[in-house]
Scaffold this active site. Sequence first.
Site, PDB file in Angstrom:
ATOM      1  N   ASP A  73       2.575   2.085  -6.045  1.00 29.62           N
ATOM      2  CA  ASP A  73       1.241   2.085  -6.651  1.00 29.62           C
ATOM      3  C   ASP A  73       1.306   2.662  -8.069  1.00 29.62           C
ATOM      4  O   ASP A  73       0.711   2.116  -9.002  1.00 29.62           O
ATOM      5  CB  ASP A  73       0.286   2.904  -5.778  1.00 29.62           C
ATOM      6  CG  ASP A  73      -1.166   2.788  -6.242  1.00 29.62           C
ATOM      7  OD1 ASP A  73      -1.553   1.705  -6.711  1.00 29.62           O
ATOM      8  OD2 ASP A  73      -1.905   3.779  -6.130  1.00 29.62           O
TER       9      ASP A  73
ATOM     10  N   ARG B  99     -10.609 -10.473 -14.871  1.00 28.73           N
ATOM     11  CA  ARG B  99     -10.366  -9.029 -14.797  1.00 28.73           C
ATOM     12  C   ARG B  99      -9.310  -8.659 -13.749  1.00 28.73           C
ATOM     13  O   ARG B  99      -9.103  -7.484 -13.460  1.00 28.73           O
ATOM     14  CB  ARG B  99     -11.688  -8.307 -14.488  1.00 28.73           C
ATOM     15  CG  ARG B  99     -12.608  -8.193 -15.721  1.00 28.73           C
ATOM     16  CD  ARG B  99     -14.005  -7.759 -15.316  1.00 28.73           C
ATOM     17  NE  ARG B  99     -13.981  -6.637 -14.407  1.00 28.73           N
ATOM     18  CZ  ARG B  99     -14.839  -6.448 -13.387  1.00 28.73           C
ATOM     19  NH1 ARG B  99     -15.803  -7.306 -13.179  1.00 28.73           N
ATOM     20  NH2 ARG B  99     -14.751  -5.408 -12.603  1.00 28.73           N
ATOM     21  N   LYS B 100      -8.683  -9.663 -13.160  1.00 28.27           N
ATOM     22  CA  LYS B 100      -7.695  -9.399 -12.106  1.00 28.27           C
ATOM     23  C   LYS B 100      -6.262  -9.514 -12.620  1.00 28.27           C
ATOM     24  O   LYS B 100      -5.923 -10.483 -13.297  1.00 28.27           O
ATOM     25  CB  LYS B 100      -7.874 -10.379 -10.943  1.00 28.27           C
ATOM     26  CG  LYS B 100      -9.177 -10.209 -10.196  1.00 28.27           C
ATOM     27  CD  LYS B 100      -9.312 -11.269  -9.120  1.00 28.27           C
ATOM     28  CE  LYS B 100     -10.640 -11.135  -8.404  1.00 28.27           C
ATOM     29  NZ  LYS B 100     -10.875 -12.268  -7.484  1.00 28.27           N
TER      30      LYS B 100
ATOM     31  N   LYS C 248      11.543  -3.141   4.312  1.00 25.21           N
ATOM     32  CA  LYS C 248      12.665  -3.925   4.834  1.00 25.21           C
ATOM     33  C   LYS C 248      13.794  -3.058   5.369  1.00 25.21           C
ATOM     34  O   LYS C 248      14.476  -3.429   6.317  1.00 25.21           O
ATOM     35  CB  LYS C 248      13.188  -4.856   3.739  1.00 25.21           C
ATOM     36  CG  LYS C 248      12.138  -5.910   3.370  1.00 25.21           C
ATOM     37  CD  LYS C 248      12.628  -6.918   2.373  1.00 25.21           C
ATOM     38  CE  LYS C 248      11.646  -8.041   2.189  1.00 25.21           C
ATOM     39  NZ  LYS C 248      11.478  -8.894   3.373  1.00 25.21           N
TER      40      LYS C 248
ATOM     41  N   ASN D  26       6.012  -4.717   2.207  1.00 20.12           N
ATOM     42  CA  ASN D  26       6.943  -5.018   3.297  1.00 20.12           C
ATOM     43  C   ASN D  26       8.096  -4.029   3.242  1.00 20.12           C
ATOM     44  O   ASN D  26       8.852  -3.997   2.271  1.00 20.12           O
ATOM     45  CB  ASN D  26       7.491  -6.443   3.161  1.00 20.12           C
ATOM     46  CG  ASN D  26       6.394  -7.467   3.333  1.00 20.12           C
ATOM     47  OD1 ASN D  26       5.644  -7.426   4.311  1.00 20.12           O
ATOM     48  ND2 ASN D  26       6.270  -8.378   2.381  1.00 20.12           N
TER      49      ASN D  26
END
Lengths: 291, 291
Positions: free
Chosen positions: B189, B235-236, B214, B212
């Site tokens: 993040d 805006r993404k 692994k 994920n």
Amino acid sequence: MALRNCILSSARAIDSIFGAKVANFLQTRRLLYSCVLKVIQPAQVQVGSPRFLKEPSQVLTTGYSFSWRGLATETAERKDGQDLGKTNEEEPFIDVAWPNEAWSDITKEIFHQLNAGTENGNWKRHPGYLRTGERRLYSRNISEQGKGFEYAVFINKREQRATCVCQFGPYLEGPPSHVHGGAVATMLDALMGICVHHALEGYYLTANLNINYKNPVPLGSTAIFHAKVDRQEDRKGYLSAYVTSADGRTTLCDATSLFVKLSQEQMEKTKKYLPQDSHSDKVVKAEKSVV
Amino acid sequence: MALRNCILSSARAIDSIFGAKVANFLQTRRLLYSCVLKVIQPAQVQVGSPRFLKEPSQVLTTGYSFSWRGLATETAERKDGQDLGKTNEEEPFIDVAWPNEAWSDITKEIFHQLNAGTENGNWKRHPGYLRTGERRLYSRNISEQGKGFEYAVFINKREQRATCVCQFGPYLEGPPSHVHGGAVATMLDALMGICVHHALEGYYLTANLNINYKNPVPLGSTAIFHAKVDRQEDRKGYLSAYVTSADGRTTLCDATSLFVKLSQEQMEKTKKYLPQDSHSDKVVKAEKSVV
């Protein structure tokens, strides 16, 4: 019920005295310790250590009794390339999933509501251990009360559900004055991990964690986390979770996860990492000792 | 290049002296401080504080010079119901995204490889600030070197990519002897947040994080995180990332994320949370002062 509540309330009072005493030892001697919570007899608390106190000291109180054992084990210092895989045989644990002075009124209130649900036996409080050795559980790695995560988890094994009240301290900042997305992810992973561990048999690891952040979480606030097992397929456990504000009115996050059970072969390989006297055993012991 | 490397190498040496001095002040006086890294003249380091040292002390060394300013601001204590939203106008920052004694040889080696990439100007090292006040950035909230996350992020703005070397200390344990899934999520993040912030214009918040897992990450080990912006829609910002072991041979995780840019209206609301002298301004100032 009344007697049980009275015992628990006294236990909480004693716990704070006890906690302070242990903290002093740690500060002055930097020793590890293990503790056993035990109701012995009314009106007396024994605080002593067979190894580094010659005579156990006694403290009188109005409640019930604790005994604890101190271990004169120096903390291990990390060195470059050192194998952190080894664990202390007598790793110290203190159950901190109880309200303390840093908890806000609303956090305490939610805790007591959830704890009341344990009285009929459907829900069970999950102990939260504060370790004091070199290795620390990520969500409990800050020993100063109130600075990091303050939380307690409750489990309903039959319904394969778990609920958690969590207060986010000031060390968990991400965006200015708000909780870091990684801190919310940590609590989601922790709660779903506890949920799957208790609901299904075996040792599970996170394979997928998918989080939708719907509203920012103010720093210092309290949130309620809900998790449940949706289905089980062979070694796979599928879970979902959501997080609300303390008043339940705002959804802060929702999430799904996939946990995969270790195979017998993987368990054999994993054994070297597990403490001889495992975490689960300690939980059972601690629970049995509170009659 | 040689001169630049010489300056940087000296700066690192001075930084450790400087860091120890600051740590002493903090321990004895519990004061906040801000510091400005500044190459003044060769063969001299000034360490002083106009507010609580009457005369700046001087330390001779073989390298270049630093000056710093100390602020006699008491740390704020959290109280029940207290608004943690307010921020200190002169919040203290120390850049800790440099190798320190707790870094293993492999972590240092990867850092220097990545840092060499900054010489042609395509890559830039992102400073990592250790705050000492009440509120702390989640991934930098443990002040003891080596116990938590030790990491440095490098950004390639043109290619909309970011890379991070991270060593996971013993306080980040999840499964026995392995890193907590939440700790890996936190770094993902953080890295993707830094990446989107530098690659695209504006202030972005995490809307989705999908990881994920692994392979388990051994506690104490070093991993390399890679993130990039895949596409932008209004805006993404859509990003992807993956994590490998230090030797690059094992994929530990992969992840995708969606970050959403705050609207003008949201930015207005958010302003109250932002420090007056913002983080970004400080970064610019610090960079400008190193000629």
